[in-house]
Design a protein around this motif. Structure first.
Motif, PDB file in Angstrom:
ATOM      1  N   PRO A   1     -38.645 -55.418   0.646  1.00 19.03           N
ATOM      2  CA  PRO A   1     -38.093 -54.149  -0.075  1.00 19.03           C
ATOM      3  C   PRO A   1     -39.182 -53.376  -0.980  1.00 19.03           C
ATOM      4  CG  PRO A   1     -36.910 -55.854  -0.759  1.00 19.03           C
ATOM      5  CD  PRO A   1     -37.838 -56.465  -0.050  1.00 19.03           C
TER       6      PRO A   1
ATOM      7  N   LEU B   1     -35.913 -51.513  -4.526  1.00 13.55           N
ATOM      8  CA  LEU B   1     -35.424 -52.458  -5.417  1.00 13.55           C
ATOM      9  C   LEU B   1     -35.175 -51.792  -6.602  1.00 13.55           C
ATOM     10  CD1 LEU B   1     -38.951 -54.691  -5.314  1.00 13.55           C
ATOM     11  CD2 LEU B   1     -36.587 -55.424  -4.818  1.00 13.55           C
ATOM     12  N   THR B   2     -35.092 -50.782  -6.932  1.00 16.95           N
ATOM     13  CA  THR B   2     -34.690 -50.221  -8.185  1.00 16.95           C
ATOM     14  C   THR B   2     -33.510 -49.465  -7.878  1.00 16.95           C
ATOM     15  OG1 THR B   2     -35.999 -47.904  -7.865  1.00 16.95           O
ATOM     16  CG2 THR B   2     -36.943 -49.733  -9.338  1.00 16.95           C
TER      17      THR B   2
ATOM     18  N   TYR C   1     -32.797 -50.024   2.310  1.00 22.50           N
ATOM     19  CA  TYR C   1     -33.520 -50.462   3.302  1.00 22.50           C
ATOM     20  C   TYR C   1     -33.305 -49.897   4.476  1.00 22.50           C
ATOM     21  CZ  TYR C   1     -37.295 -53.165   5.823  1.00 22.50           C
ATOM     22  OH  TYR C   1     -38.428 -53.650   6.345  1.00 22.50           O
TER      23      TYR C   1
END
Length: 191
Positions: free
Chosen positions: A101, A106-107, A112
């Motif tokens: 990712p 991630l944040t 994805y």
């Protein structure tokens, strides 16, 4: 012999540059003229990395233009879409079924993308390799890159080159046997 163009793409830390060096070493040892270029981007932060290897009788430039790659080897699934435009219409994609990712994912600012392998398979002849599973069985996830090198060599029909010598010349001695096993496992994955 026609010039062949190989584009290797991935994320920083996946070992695309090491694979390019092993590939270039093996091809040069086999008598080809070889040119290699690498683009790091934000590699140290998990960003996109690409290396281009061109080989043949006489190579003048290391750069592969859009629509010129004979084979695209993607070490990370999402990177495949980013670089697909560089593939020849009759080119081949070797894609590692492995997701890393990016920062926006991630944040939580992005998801994805789903269905990438299916989309790529619709556009090009595609070989999916699960290098993570293969390298895990070998006991070290860090050899995913060399598993993909083995798959690439098999797909390009370059099996008559002494790849074990090239691998051993390019990795630390204590990791040489493991990397040779990873290379052979990658070749078997596409047989």
């Amino acid at each position: 012999m026609d010039t062949k163009n190989i584009l290797l793409v991935g994320v920083g830390g996946q070992g695309t540059i090491l694979v390019s060096k092993i590939l270039s070493t093996g091809l040069m040892d086999a008598g080809y003229d070889v040119k290699m270029s690498e683009i790091h981007g934000m590699a140290q932060r998990g960003g996109s990395v690409s290396t281009q290897v061109r080989y043949g009788e006489k190579i003048y430039s290391p750069i592969i233009g859009s629509g010129q790659a004979d084979i695209l080897v993607s070490f990370e699934t999402m990177e495949t879409m980013r670089w697909l435009e560089f593939l020849k219409p009759d080119g081949v994609v070797v894609v590692n079924d492995y997701e890393i990712p990016s920062a926006p994912i991630l944040t939580g600012k992005a998801d994805y993308p789903q269905g990438i392998i299916e989309m790529v398979s619709d556009k090009a002849r595609t070989k999916v390799v699960n290098a993570a599973d293969i390298s895990e069985k070998l006991g070290n996830m860090k050899v995913m890159n060399v598993v993909l090198l083995g798959a690439l060599v098999k797909m390009m029909n370059l099996t008559d080159i002494d790849w074990e010598k090239a691998v051993r010349a390019s990795v630390k001695e204590k990791f040489a046997d493991l990397n040779v096993k990873a290379f052979n496992a990658g070749m078997e994955a596409v047989s």
